[in-house]
Design a protein around this motif. Sequence first.
Motif, mmCIF file in Angstrom:
data_model
loop_
_atom_site.group_PDB
_atom_site.id
_atom_site.type_symbol
_atom_site.label_atom_id
_atom_site.label_comp_id
_atom_site.label_asym_id
_atom_site.label_seq_id
_atom_site.Cartn_x
_atom_site.Cartn_y
_atom_site.Cartn_z
ATOM 1 N N ILE A 73 -6.167 2.703 7.069
ATOM 2 C CA ILE A 73 -4.710 2.910 7.014
ATOM 3 C C ILE A 73 -4.039 2.208 8.204
ATOM 4 O O ILE A 73 -3.030 1.521 8.039
ATOM 5 C CB ILE A 73 -4.375 4.422 7.001
ATOM 6 C CG1 ILE A 73 -4.825 5.020 5.665
ATOM 7 C CG2 ILE A 73 -2.884 4.654 7.230
ATOM 8 C CD1 ILE A 73 -4.713 6.520 5.591
ATOM 9 N N ARG B 209 -10.150 5.034 1.287
ATOM 10 C CA ARG B 209 -9.423 4.879 2.550
ATOM 11 C C ARG B 209 -9.895 5.875 3.623
ATOM 12 O O ARG B 209 -10.355 6.962 3.310
ATOM 13 C CB ARG B 209 -7.919 5.003 2.321
ATOM 14 C CG ARG B 209 -7.390 6.406 2.088
ATOM 15 C CD ARG B 209 -5.859 6.421 2.066
ATOM 16 N NE ARG B 209 -5.299 5.887 0.855
ATOM 17 C CZ ARG B 209 -4.697 6.624 -0.098
ATOM 18 N NH1 ARG B 209 -4.570 7.923 0.032
ATOM 19 N NH2 ARG B 209 -4.216 6.062 -1.180
ATOM 20 N N TYR C 42 0.838 -1.203 0.000
ATOM 21 C CA TYR C 42 0.000 0.000 0.000
ATOM 22 C C TYR C 42 0.876 1.257 0.000
ATOM 23 O O TYR C 42 1.635 1.484 0.924
ATOM 24 C CB TYR C 42 -0.889 -0.019 1.244
ATOM 25 C CG TYR C 42 -2.159 0.783 1.144
ATOM 26 C CD1 TYR C 42 -2.164 2.065 0.597
ATOM 27 C CD2 TYR C 42 -3.366 0.277 1.607
ATOM 28 C CE1 TYR C 42 -3.333 2.792 0.514
ATOM 29 C CE2 TYR C 42 -4.543 1.002 1.534
ATOM 30 C CZ TYR C 42 -4.506 2.266 0.986
ATOM 31 O OH TYR C 42 -5.669 2.987 0.906
#
Length: 240
Positions: free
Chosen positions: A193, A188, A178
């Motif tokens: 995250i 996101r 990522y």
Amino acid sequence: MASQTAIITGAGRGIGLKIAEALVGAGYAVLGLDRNNDVVQAAKDVGAIGIAADLADPAAAAGAIASAIDQLGGVHLLVNNAGIFRSTPLLEISADEWDTVMAVNARTMLTTTQAVVPAMKAGGGGVIVNMASMGGKEGEPGQAHYAASKAAVIALTRVSAMELGPANIKVNCLCPGYVLTDMGAETRDPDLIAQWEARSPLGRLASTNDVAGHVTFLASEAGAYVTGQAININGGMIMY
Ligand SMILES: NC(=O)c1ccc[n+]([C@@H]2O[C@H](COP(=O)([O-])OP(=O)(O)OC[C@H]3O[C@@H](n4cnc5c(N)ncnc54)[C@H](O)[C@@H]3O)[C@@H](O)[C@H]2O)c1
């Protein structure tokens, strides 16, 4: 005058633009292609040349590569980085969406490779770096088409390495995890995250620099005996 020349696709922003900057820093004459017209200014800002072209159109791609080789006076390195991301549940992916993702993420790399190889052969060899993804080895829900396209990039890389090795052309692909770019930004949030960061033993996501450094390595003498590989740049999220 730079002794080495590089063409980078998808160089208008994100990972491709960082690769362009890194290669300029390593002494390359760099030309970036992108379907977004902003590539002209973005490339200029990092010391490269930019040309706008939609590489999903095979004729436009071949024309843009020919023009790039002409402007650079040859080509030593091709970085096939352009790509698109879509997140759609498996049962909702239309045939058109599947075809678009496969065409942009995989077929463009065949087209540009076909267009550069004669010039690389004329120059005694070259280096091709294709941008795959960790998704090409282990996809996520919602990414069936994206993951399949990146698995296709890995397979294309291996066969390209077999066929082009005798002409002294090395072909590898990179499999980043990522990377926090504009790609997929709409999917996101801070929780997502944090979940991804926790998957890496290093506890963080990738930067564009983490990816760009591998391109300069593969294009250098230090990377001379590496070909046909799908190289993980994922902080150890997967290890195969
Ligand atoms: N960001 C990530 O987490 C991540 C992870 C693994 C792999 N990758 C791959 O790295 C590459 C770069 O990703 P990024 O995060 O910088 O994305 P990005 O969306 O920021 O940049 C992609 C660039 O490709 C260009 N492009 C797309 N389709 C094109 C076409 N048909 N013709 C010409 N240019 C086209 C876009 O205009 C854009 O400038 C992609 O192949 C992506 O799949 C990204």
